[in-house]
Scaffold this active site. Structure first.
Site, PDB file in Angstrom:
ATOM      1  N   LYS A   1      55.491  34.377  31.366  1.00 46.27           N
ATOM      2  CA  LYS A   1      55.559  35.796  30.973  1.00 46.27           C
ATOM      3  C   LYS A   1      56.238  35.965  29.617  1.00 46.27           C
ATOM      4  O   LYS A   1      57.032  35.125  29.191  1.00 46.27           O
ATOM      5  CB  LYS A   1      56.259  36.594  32.064  1.00 46.27           C
ATOM      6  CG  LYS A   1      55.335  36.659  33.303  1.00 46.27           C
ATOM      7  CD  LYS A   1      55.502  37.862  34.149  1.00 46.27           C
ATOM      8  CE  LYS A   1      54.363  37.881  35.167  1.00 46.27           C
ATOM      9  NZ  LYS A   1      54.785  38.325  36.472  1.00 46.27           N
TER      10      LYS A   1
ATOM     11  N   ARG B   1      55.526  31.947  41.927  1.00 49.09           N
ATOM     12  CA  ARG B   1      54.112  32.099  41.531  1.00 49.09           C
ATOM     13  C   ARG B   1      53.982  31.527  40.130  1.00 49.09           C
ATOM     14  O   ARG B   1      54.510  32.107  39.176  1.00 49.09           O
ATOM     15  CB  ARG B   1      53.739  33.585  41.581  1.00 49.09           C
ATOM     16  CG  ARG B   1      52.275  33.877  41.278  1.00 49.09           C
ATOM     17  CD  ARG B   1      52.007  35.385  41.386  1.00 49.09           C
ATOM     18  NE  ARG B   1      50.616  35.679  41.100  1.00 49.09           N
ATOM     19  CZ  ARG B   1      50.126  35.819  39.871  1.00 49.09           C
ATOM     20  NH1 ARG B   1      50.901  35.706  38.817  1.00 49.09           N
ATOM     21  NH2 ARG B   1      48.842  36.074  39.696  1.00 49.09           N
TER      22      ARG B   1
HETATM   23  N1  HH2 Z   1      52.275  38.758  38.071  1.00 41.11           N
HETATM   24  C1  HH2 Z   1      50.988  38.849  37.682  1.00 41.11           C
HETATM   25  C2  HH2 Z   1      49.984  39.041  38.622  1.00 41.11           C
HETATM   26  N2  HH2 Z   1      50.273  39.109  39.943  1.00 41.11           N
HETATM   27  N3  HH2 Z   1      51.852  39.057  41.697  1.00 41.11           N
HETATM   28  C3  HH2 Z   1      53.127  38.961  42.104  1.00 41.11           C
HETATM   29  N4  HH2 Z   1      53.427  39.036  43.415  1.00 41.11           N
HETATM   30  N5  HH2 Z   1      54.157  38.808  41.210  1.00 41.11           N
HETATM   31  C4  HH2 Z   1      53.943  38.737  39.872  1.00 41.11           C
HETATM   32  O1  HH2 Z   1      54.926  38.619  39.103  1.00 41.11           O
HETATM   33  C5  HH2 Z   1      52.591  38.831  39.404  1.00 41.11           C
HETATM   34  C6  HH2 Z   1      51.556  39.004  40.357  1.00 41.11           C
HETATM   35  C7  HH2 Z   1      50.664  38.752  36.205  1.00 41.11           C
HETATM   36  O2  HH2 Z   1      49.491  39.300  35.829  1.00 41.11           O
HETATM   37  P1  HH2 Z   1      48.143  38.641  35.256  1.00 41.11           P
HETATM   38  O3  HH2 Z   1      47.805  39.346  34.009  1.00 41.11           O
HETATM   39  O4  HH2 Z   1      47.118  38.702  36.319  1.00 41.11           O
HETATM   40  O5  HH2 Z   1      48.470  37.159  34.857  1.00 41.11           O
HETATM   41  P2  HH2 Z   1      48.633  35.834  35.694  1.00 41.11           P
HETATM   42  O6  HH2 Z   1      47.903  36.052  36.979  1.00 41.11           O
HETATM   43  O7  HH2 Z   1      48.041  34.754  34.815  1.00 41.11           O
HETATM   44  O8  HH2 Z   1      50.107  35.631  35.908  1.00 41.11           O
END
Ligand code: HH2
Length: 258
Positions: free
Chosen positions: A203, A239
Site C-alpha cells: 500500500k 492479506r
Molecule cells: N485491501 C484491498 C482490497 N481488499 N480487503 C481487506 N479485508 N483488507 C484490505 O486491506 C484490502 C481488501 C486493496 O485494494 P485493491 O485495489 O483491490 O488492491 P489489492 O487487491 O492488489 O490489494
C-alpha cells in the site's frame, strides 16, 4: 492470505492476472509458498476506483474460482450478494467484504444461510472519494466503534460471531498517520474479541514512509516490515501479495515470540 486480483485496474498487479488460467496458477503458487488461503477479487477498491456491475464482476471471478474449486482454499473479495452466493456454491471459505455488510442488503442473508467465515473491514466513505481529506478525532477508537457496530449487525443477521474477523482497512479513507496509528494501537481492535486481519501489502503508506511522498504503492520489503509490526501487536491474518516473503518472516518472528 494471498491476493489474486481478477481486475484490469488494481493498484499493484492489475491486468496481469485477468487471464483465468494465469490467475489460477498464481493462486496455486501462493498456496505452495505457504498461504493458508487465496483471496480472489474482481472489483478494485484502490482510491478513485469506480464500482463494477454484478455481471462484469461475475465474468471476472467465476472462471478463476471454477479452476480453484475443490483444490485450493479460497475467499471471495466482494460486497455483492450475487458474487458471494456463486463463490460459496463453488466452495469459498470466507467472504471478504470491504463495505462490512453496507454495500448490499442481501449479503448478510447469504452468509447467514452458509457456514462461511466473514471479514468485516472499516472504510470511511467509498473508494471513489475516500482519500479526500480524511479526518478522525481518534482513529483507533472510531474504527473500533464502527467494527463493533458492524459485528453486532452481522451477529443480529444470524452470522455466528465465531465466524467473523475484523480489519482496520489500511488505506481506506485514512492518512499515513492514521494508518500507522491503527497498527500501533491494534489492541483497541483486539479488545472486540475477534481475530484481526490486516492488509498492508504494497500500500502507498509504505512507499511514503520510506521517503516517496507521491508513492502509489510500497515495496515487498516494506510490506514485510509492516506485517511483522502488526503481528507483534496481535494481528493474525495477513492479506499479502508476496506470500513466501511474508510466510518466512512471520515464521521467524513467531519463533522468537514462542
Ligand atoms: N485491501 C484491498 C482490497 N481488499 N480487503 C481487506 N479485508 N483488507 C484490505 O486491506 C484490502 C481488501 C486493496 O485494494 P485493491 O485495489 O483491490 O488492491 P489489492 O487487491 O492488489 O490489494
Amino acid at each position: 492470505m494471498g491476493i489474486v486480483n481478477a481486475t484490469p485496474d488494481s493498484f499493484s498487479d492489475g491486468g496481469r492476472r485477468i487471464d483465468p488460467d494465469a490467475a489460477a496458477a498464481a493462486a496455486r503458487a501462493m498456496i505452495a509458498a505457504g498461504a493458508a488461503i487465496v483471496d480472489v477479487g474482481g472489483e478494485s477498491t484502490r482510491p478513485g476506483a469506480e464500482p463494477v456491475p454484478l455481471e462484469e464482476e461475475l465474468r471476472r471471478v467465476v472462471p478463476v474460482l471454477e479452476r480453484l474449486a475443490g483444490e485450493v482454499p479460497f475467499s471471495i473479495d466482494t460486497s455483492k450478494a450475487g458474487v458471494a452466493q456463486r463463490a460459496l456454491e463453488l466452495g469459498a471459505e470466507l467472504v471478504n467484504d470491504v463495505t462490512a455488510l453496507r454495500g448490499d442488503p442481501e449479503l448478510a442473508r447469504v452468509l447467514a444461510d452458509s457456514d462461511a467465515y466473514l471479514c468485516l473491514m472499516h472504510m470511511r466513505g467509498e473508494p471513489r472519494t475516500m482519500q479526500l481529506d480524511p479526518h478522525y478525532d481518534d482513529v483507533a477508537d472510531e474504527v473500533a466503534r464502527f467494527l463493533e457496530e458492524r459485528l453486532e449487525v452481522a451477529v443480529g443477521a444470524g452470522i455466528g460471531e465465531k465466524r467473523i474477523c475484523l480489519d482496520p482497512g489500511i488505506g481506506f479513507g485514512k492518512t499515513v498517520a492514521h494508518n500507522l496509528e491503527l497498527v500501533r494501537r491494534l489492541d483497541v481492535l483486539l479488545a472486540l474479541g475477534r481475530p484481526v486481519l490486516v492488509g498492508l501489502s504494497r500500500k502507498s503508506v509504505l512507499g511514503k514512509v520510506v521517503g516517496d511522498a507521491e508513492a502509489r504503492s510500497g515495496t515487498a520489503a516494506a510490506s514485510v516490515g509492516a506485517a511483522i509490526a502488526a503481528f507483534e501487536r496481535g494481528a493474525s491474518i495477513f492479506r499479502v501479495h508476496d506470500v513466501r516473503e511474508h510466510v518466512e518472516a512471520l515464521a521467524a518472528a513467531a519463533a522468537v515470540s514462542a
